[in-house]
Design an enzyme around this catalytic site. Structure first.
Site, PDB file in Angstrom:
ATOM      1  N   LYS A 242     -14.122  37.456  38.160  1.00 49.21           N
ATOM      2  CA  LYS A 242     -13.943  36.341  37.216  1.00 49.21           C
ATOM      3  C   LYS A 242     -12.447  36.162  36.950  1.00 49.21           C
ATOM      4  O   LYS A 242     -11.776  35.532  37.754  1.00 49.21           O
ATOM      5  CB  LYS A 242     -14.817  36.592  35.981  1.00 49.21           C
ATOM      6  CG  LYS A 242     -16.298  36.762  36.429  1.00 49.21           C
ATOM      7  CD  LYS A 242     -17.286  36.786  35.338  1.00 49.21           C
ATOM      8  CE  LYS A 242     -18.649  37.302  35.759  1.00 49.21           C
ATOM      9  NZ  LYS A 242     -19.401  36.555  36.742  1.00 49.21           N
ATOM     10  N   THR A 358     -32.116  32.234  31.863  1.00 50.76           N
ATOM     11  CA  THR A 358     -30.752  32.686  31.556  1.00 50.76           C
ATOM     12  C   THR A 358     -30.473  32.508  30.064  1.00 50.76           C
ATOM     13  O   THR A 358     -29.819  33.336  29.434  1.00 50.76           O
ATOM     14  CB  THR A 358     -29.728  31.900  32.405  1.00 50.76           C
ATOM     15  OG1 THR A 358     -30.137  31.977  33.768  1.00 50.76           O
ATOM     16  CG2 THR A 358     -28.333  32.455  32.268  1.00 50.76           C
TER      17      THR A 358
END
Ligand SMILES: Cc1ncc(COP(=O)(O)O)c(C=O)c1O
Length: 405
Positions: A242, A358
Site C-alpha cells: 500500500k 466486506t
C-alpha cells in the site's frame, strides 16, 4: 453434482449483488493515477498505492537493476536457497524504522497476519485472544484456525475490551489484536488506551498498521510513530503493497518473538521467498519514505481538499473517518454498483463499489482516497461527478448521515 453446487453458491452472490466482477485497469506507467480501461483514459480514486510509490523512479530502477543482476525469481523458500541479500537489508531497515529488535518479511500482508497469529496462538495454546470486531479477514482467518479462547470486543471500544480482559486471571497469557487505521471506515484505534490496558492486564499487543505505514508519523512509520507509542506495542504488522507501493508483508517485534515465528510459522516456512527485484524495490521505497515527507504531506493536503469539496456538495462522509480513507455511504448494493458504473462510463472515474460481506449490508459505499499525484482539478471533477450521479440515481444524502451517526 460439483458443477451445480458451484453454480448455486455463486448464484447466491449474484442475487444479492455480492458477486465480484473484476474491471481491467491498466495503470499508465509514469502517469499515475491515470489508467486505461479498454481504450478510455480513466482516473483512479480508490487505489491503495496511497503515495504513488509504485511509480517512483528510484524504486523502479532498483527493481530493474536487481532483475538484471539476480534474475526474476528467488528460487526457493527462505530456508531453501531463497534468502538473497536484500532480505537482511530490508529486515534491518524495517526493524530500525519501527524501533524494534527484529523483522520478518512475508510474501504478503495477508500471510504475515494469518501465519504469525496462527503460529503464536498454537505455541501458546492457553493464550486468550482479544480481537477488534472490525479486524481484517487475514487476522480473523489466523484466529479462526486455532482452538484458543477468543473474545471479540466492540470496535474501538476500550470499555468493552476491559470488561472482557477482566474475566481472566492476570497470569493467563493474552494478546490484543487490532488495527491502527481501519480500511473501510478510515477511523483510528485508541492505540495508547489499548496499550495501557494491555499493561494492566498482562497482555501482548499486536497492531496491524497496513493502512498507516508510509502515511503517518515523522518518518512514515505509522500511527504508533505519530503517537510515540511504538515501544508499547509488542508486535507491529504491515504490508509493502500500500504506502510502500509494491507487495509483501512483515512483522517487527522482539528477537525472541520474531525467531519463534520464523522457526515455527508454517505460512512463512513453506512458501517461496519474494524475488530479489521485489525486495530491492521495497527497500528503495522504505528508505525513500523514511527521508521524504513530500509524498505524505501532499497526500494529506489533497485529502483535506477532497473533504472540503465533498462537503461543498453536501456529500456526507462517514463521520468516524479522520484519515486519508474517505468512505462515502450509498447504503444499497445495487445503487452502489450502478453509481460506480456511471462514474466510469460517463466521467472516466474509477471508484470501486464496496459491498457486503466486506462491509455490513446497508452500509455499501465508495471508499475514496486521493493521492499526491491527483491535482485539485482531478478532485473537482470527481466531486462534481459524484454529485451528478447521486442526483441521477436518487441517492439520499440525508439518510446516509443518519446511518453513519
Ligand atoms: C487491515 C489489513 N491487513 C492486512 C491486509 C493484507 O495485506 P496485503 O494486501 O499486503 O496482503 C489488508 C489488505 O487490504 C488490510 O486491509
Amino acid at each position: 453434482m460439483y458443477k451445480k453446487r458451484c453454480n448455486d453458491l455463486v448464484n447466491e452472490l449474484k442475487i444479492t449483488n455480492q458477486y465480484r466482477e473484476f474491471k481491467e485497469i491498466n495503470r499508465v506507467g509514469g502517469n499515475y493515477p491515470l489508467a486505461k480501461n479498454n481504450s478510455s483514459e480513466i482516473n483512479v480514486f480508490c487505489s491503495n498505492d496511497y503515495l504513488g510509490m509504485s511509480q517512483n523512479k528510484e524504486v523502479m530502477l532498483s527493481m530493474v537493476d536487481a532483475i538484471i543482476k539476480y534474475g526474476a525469481g528467488a528460487g526457493g523458500s527462505r530456508n531453501i536457497g531463497g534468502t538473497h541479500k536484500y532480505f537482511s537489508l530490508l529486515e534491518k531497515s524495517l526493524s530500525d524504522w519501527h524501533k524494534k529488535e527484529s523483522a520478518l518479511i512475508y510474501p504478503t500482508g495477508y500471510s504475515s497476519n494469518d501465519a504469525t497469529i496462527q503460529c503464536l496462538l498454537r505455541k501458546f495454546p492457553d493464550m486468550v485472544v482479544f480481537s477488534d470486531a472490525k479486524n481484517h479477514a487475514s487476522i480473523i482467518n489466523g484466529i479462526r484456525s486455532v482452538k484458543n479462547t477468543k473474545e471479540v470486543f466492540r470496535h474501538n471500544d476500550v470499555f468493552d475490551l476491559e470488561e472482557k480482559l477482566k474475566q481472566y486471571p492476570l497470569n493467563t497469557p493474552k494478546i490484543i489484536i487490532f488495527e491502527s487505521v481501519y480500511s473501510m471506515d478510515g477511523d483510528v484505534a485508541p492505540i495508547k488506551e489499548i496499550a495501557d490496558l494491555a499493561k494492566v492486564y498482562n497482555a501482548l499487543t499486536y497492531l496491524d498498521e497496513v493502512h498507516a505505514v508510509g502515511m503517518y508519523g515523522e518518518t512514515g512509520a505509522g500511527y504508533s510513530e505519530l503517537l510515540g507509542v511504538e515501544k508499547e506495542i509488542d508486535i507491529i504488522q504491515s504490508t509493502m503493497a500500500k504506502g510502500i507501493g509494491i507487495i509483501g508483508g512483515y512483522i517487527v517485534s522482539t528477537e525472541e518473538i520474531v525467531d519463534l515465528v520464523r522457526s515455527y510459522a508454517s505460512g512463512f516456512i513453506f512458501t517461496t521467498a519474494l524475488p530479489p527485484s521485489i525486495v530491492a524495490g521495497c527497500l528503495a521505497s522504505v528508505n525513500h519514505i523514511k527521508k521524504s515527507s513530500k509524498e505524505r504531506d501532499l497526500l494529506h493536503k489533497r485529502t483535506e481538499y477532497l473533504r472540503e469539496k465533498l462537503e461543498e456538495y453536501s456529500i456526507p462522509v462517514l463521520p468516524e473517518s479522520s484519515t486519508h480513507i474517505i468512505p462515502v455511504i450509498i447504503g444499497d448494493s445495487q445503487k452502489c454498483k450502478e453509481a460506480s458504473e456511471e462514474l466510469l462510463n460517463t466521467f472516466n472515474i474509477y471508484v470501486q463499489p464496496i459491498n457486503s460481506p466486506t462491509v455490513e449490508k446497508g452500509s455499501e459505499r465508495f471508499r475514496i482516497n486521493a493521492t499526491p499525484n491527483h491535482t485539485e482539478e482531478h478532485i473537482d471533477h470527481l466531486c462534481l461527478a459524484i454529485n451528478t450521479v447521486f442526483n441521477k440515481l436518487d441517492i439520499n444524502k440525508h439518510e446516509k448521515q443518519l446511518l453513519s451517526s
